[in-house]
Motif scaffolding. Structure first.
Motif, PDB file in Angstrom:
ATOM      1  N   ASP A   8      17.489   2.402 -26.301  1.00  0.00           N
ATOM      2  CA  ASP A   8      17.532   1.816 -24.969  1.00  0.00           C
ATOM      3  C   ASP A   8      17.705   0.312 -25.129  1.00  0.00           C
ATOM      4  O   ASP A   8      17.116  -0.297 -26.022  1.00  0.00           O
ATOM      5  CB  ASP A   8      16.241   2.106 -24.186  1.00  0.00           C
ATOM      6  N   GLN A 160       8.057   0.173 -17.541  1.00  0.00           N
ATOM      7  CA  GLN A 160       9.455   0.508 -17.271  1.00  0.00           C
ATOM      8  C   GLN A 160      10.342  -0.715 -17.475  1.00  0.00           C
ATOM      9  O   GLN A 160       9.911  -1.846 -17.289  1.00  0.00           O
ATOM     10  CB  GLN A 160       9.615   1.009 -15.832  1.00  0.00           C
ATOM     11  N   ASP A 166      11.178   2.598 -22.670  1.00  0.00           N
ATOM     12  CA  ASP A 166      12.212   3.462 -22.087  1.00  0.00           C
ATOM     13  C   ASP A 166      12.764   4.435 -23.136  1.00  0.00           C
ATOM     14  O   ASP A 166      13.000   5.607 -22.838  1.00  0.00           O
ATOM     15  CB  ASP A 166      13.349   2.628 -21.489  1.00  0.00           C
TER      16      ASP A 166
END
Length: 180
Positions: A8, A160, A166
């Motif tokens: 991510d 988040q 993530d």
């Protein structure tokens, strides 16, 4: 299932979003997981953006990444060499890499090209887990990571819009999608 790498990225952005060609990576998070989805190893680094070195307020608030985090970070060329050194011992057992959606793959391809970088990831298959999850669950259209976790009865763990959190949460969905 073997081992999979879940990546991510966080990148420079502004409210309403920027076209991908205007974005630069500011954080890389990767979780290396085994067949059951358990984490074997992980990688997290901030990256100092060069073209737009000052993060927008929107970007800082969204990602919880401070200006100081990126100011003290190395540039992508240095960070990517660290990443390649980190993944090297795992390469023989690595089946591929995945991300939630196609953004991360496109951003990496763009930034490798822009910076003249080579990556072993280019030789491995990439799986868009967002598409795979939607297909597996017979959803009318793909959903965001948080919604997918909720559909799977899993709560989001961590902050988040931070790369490693993530990546780890995405990895939690891997056995549900790739286990077959």
């Amino acid at each position: 299932m073997g081992q999979w790498l879940v990546i991510d990225l966080e990148a420079t952005t502004e409210e309403g979003g920027w076209p991908i060609e205007h974005m630069e990576i500011i954080e890389i998070g990767a979780s290396l997981v085994g067949s059951s989805g358990h984490e074997i190893d992980h990688f997290q680094r901030f990256v100092r953006p060069l073209r737009r070195p000052n993060l927008t307020r929107f970007c800082r608030e969204l990602t919880h990444i401070s200006q100081a985090d990126v100011d003290s970070a190395q540039v992508l060329n240095a960070v990517w060499l660290q990443f390649e050194r980190w993944i090297e011992p795992h390469r023989p057992r690595l089946h591929g890499w995945c991300s939630w959606g196609d953004y991360d793959r496109k951003q990496l391809l763009q930034d490798w090209q822009r910076n003249g970088l080579a990556s072993h990831l280019q030789t491995l298959p990439h799986v868009n887990l967002k598409q795979r999850f939607a297909k597996e669950r017979h959803l009318a259209r793909p959903v965001g990571l948080n919604a997918a976790l909720q559909l799977a009865g899993i709560g989001f763990s961590g902050q988040q819009h931070r790369a490693l959190a993530d990546a780890r949460n995405t990895a939690r969905l891997l056995p549900l999608v790739m286990g077959k």
